[in-house]
Design a protein around this motif. Structure first.
Motif, PDB file in Angstrom:
ATOM      1  N   TRP A 191       0.870  -1.177   0.000  1.00  0.00           N
ATOM      2  CA  TRP A 191       0.000   0.000   0.000  1.00  0.00           C
ATOM      3  C   TRP A 191       0.902   1.220   0.000  1.00  0.00           C
ATOM      4  N   PHE A 192       0.568   2.202  -0.834  1.00  0.00           N
ATOM      5  CA  PHE A 192       1.405   3.390  -0.912  1.00  0.00           C
ATOM      6  C   PHE A 192       0.616   4.557  -1.481  1.00  0.00           C
ATOM      7  N   ARG A 193       1.243   5.732  -1.366  1.00  0.00           N
ATOM      8  CA  ARG A 193       0.640   6.940  -1.927  1.00  0.00           C
ATOM      9  C   ARG A 193       1.670   7.667  -2.758  1.00  0.00           C
ATOM     10  N   LEU A 197      -2.787  10.084  -4.841  1.00  0.00           N
ATOM     11  CA  LEU A 197      -3.123   8.767  -5.373  1.00  0.00           C
ATOM     12  C   LEU A 197      -2.721   7.728  -4.342  1.00  0.00           C
ATOM     13  N   TYR A 198      -3.663   6.881  -3.956  1.00  0.00           N
ATOM     14  CA  TYR A 198      -3.415   5.824  -2.979  1.00  0.00           C
ATOM     15  C   TYR A 198      -3.663   4.488  -3.670  1.00  0.00           C
ATOM     16  N   PHE A 199      -2.725   3.567  -3.514  1.00  0.00           N
ATOM     17  CA  PHE A 199      -2.822   2.288  -4.196  1.00  0.00           C
ATOM     18  C   PHE A 199      -2.670   1.118  -3.243  1.00  0.00           C
ATOM     19  N   GLU A 200      -3.403   0.067  -3.582  1.00  0.00           N
ATOM     20  CA  GLU A 200      -3.155  -1.267  -3.058  1.00  0.00           C
ATOM     21  C   GLU A 200      -2.669  -2.044  -4.271  1.00  0.00           C
ATOM     22  N   ALA A 201      -1.457  -2.611  -4.185  1.00  0.00           N
ATOM     23  CA  ALA A 201      -0.866  -3.298  -5.336  1.00  0.00           C
ATOM     24  C   ALA A 201      -0.554  -4.750  -4.999  1.00  0.00           C
ATOM     25  N   GLU A 258      -4.568   2.327   7.053  1.00  0.00           N
ATOM     26  CA  GLU A 258      -4.783   3.660   6.486  1.00  0.00           C
ATOM     27  C   GLU A 258      -5.481   3.555   5.139  1.00  0.00           C
ATOM     28  N   PHE A 259      -5.052   2.607   4.309  1.00  0.00           N
ATOM     29  CA  PHE A 259      -5.696   2.442   3.012  1.00  0.00           C
ATOM     30  C   PHE A 259      -7.164   2.076   3.195  1.00  0.00           C
ATOM     31  N   ALA A 280     -12.871   3.187   2.493  1.00  0.00           N
ATOM     32  CA  ALA A 280     -14.239   3.267   3.014  1.00  0.00           C
ATOM     33  C   ALA A 280     -14.803   4.683   2.857  1.00  0.00           C
ATOM     34  N   ARG A 281     -13.985   5.688   3.163  1.00  0.00           N
ATOM     35  CA  ARG A 281     -14.438   7.083   3.043  1.00  0.00           C
ATOM     36  C   ARG A 281     -14.731   7.427   1.583  1.00  0.00           C
TER      37      ARG A 281
END
Length: 107
Positions: free
Chosen positions: A4-6, A16-20, A91-92, A97-98
């Motif tokens: 997970w990163f931004r 930009l927030y990613f789950e990879a 955090e991701f 959810a938001r």
């Protein structure tokens, strides 16, 4: 291994927030405008693949208008992007959810 990163997209002033996945491809993506902290994207590879396999182009278009477009291709090299940082899964999940709530979908 899931990561997970931004990163920050300066041209559009978006976080930009990613789950990879372990191959570096986005499985989920959240985009948030820097100016007002409003989510503009909350797209999921699982949902996109389901629509591709079980629905029509109109359904895909509705999905993309509501939740945005998921990044395609490997995200390798994200560490070199502006303001890049790893984030926790927790955090991701909070961001996801938001964003889904704001865009009218379920988390």
């Amino acid at each position: 291994m899931t990561t997970w990163f931004r990163t920050f997209y300066e041209d559009e002033e978006l976080w930009l927030y990613f789950e990879a996945d372990d191959e570096g491809w986005a499985t989920r993506q959240v985009e948030v405008r820097e100016a007002d902290a409003q989510p503009v994207t909350a797209a999921s590879l699982e949902e996109v693949l389901y629509l591709r396999d079980h629905a029509d182009l109109a359904a895909m278009g509705r999905y993309e208008r509501q939740f945005g477009v998921l990044a395609e291709g490997s995200l390798d090299g994200w560490q070199a992007q502006p303001r890049a940082a790893g984030i926790s899964a927790e955090e991701f999940e909070r961001l996801w959810a938001r964003a889904r709530q704001a865009l009218g979908g379920s988390a």
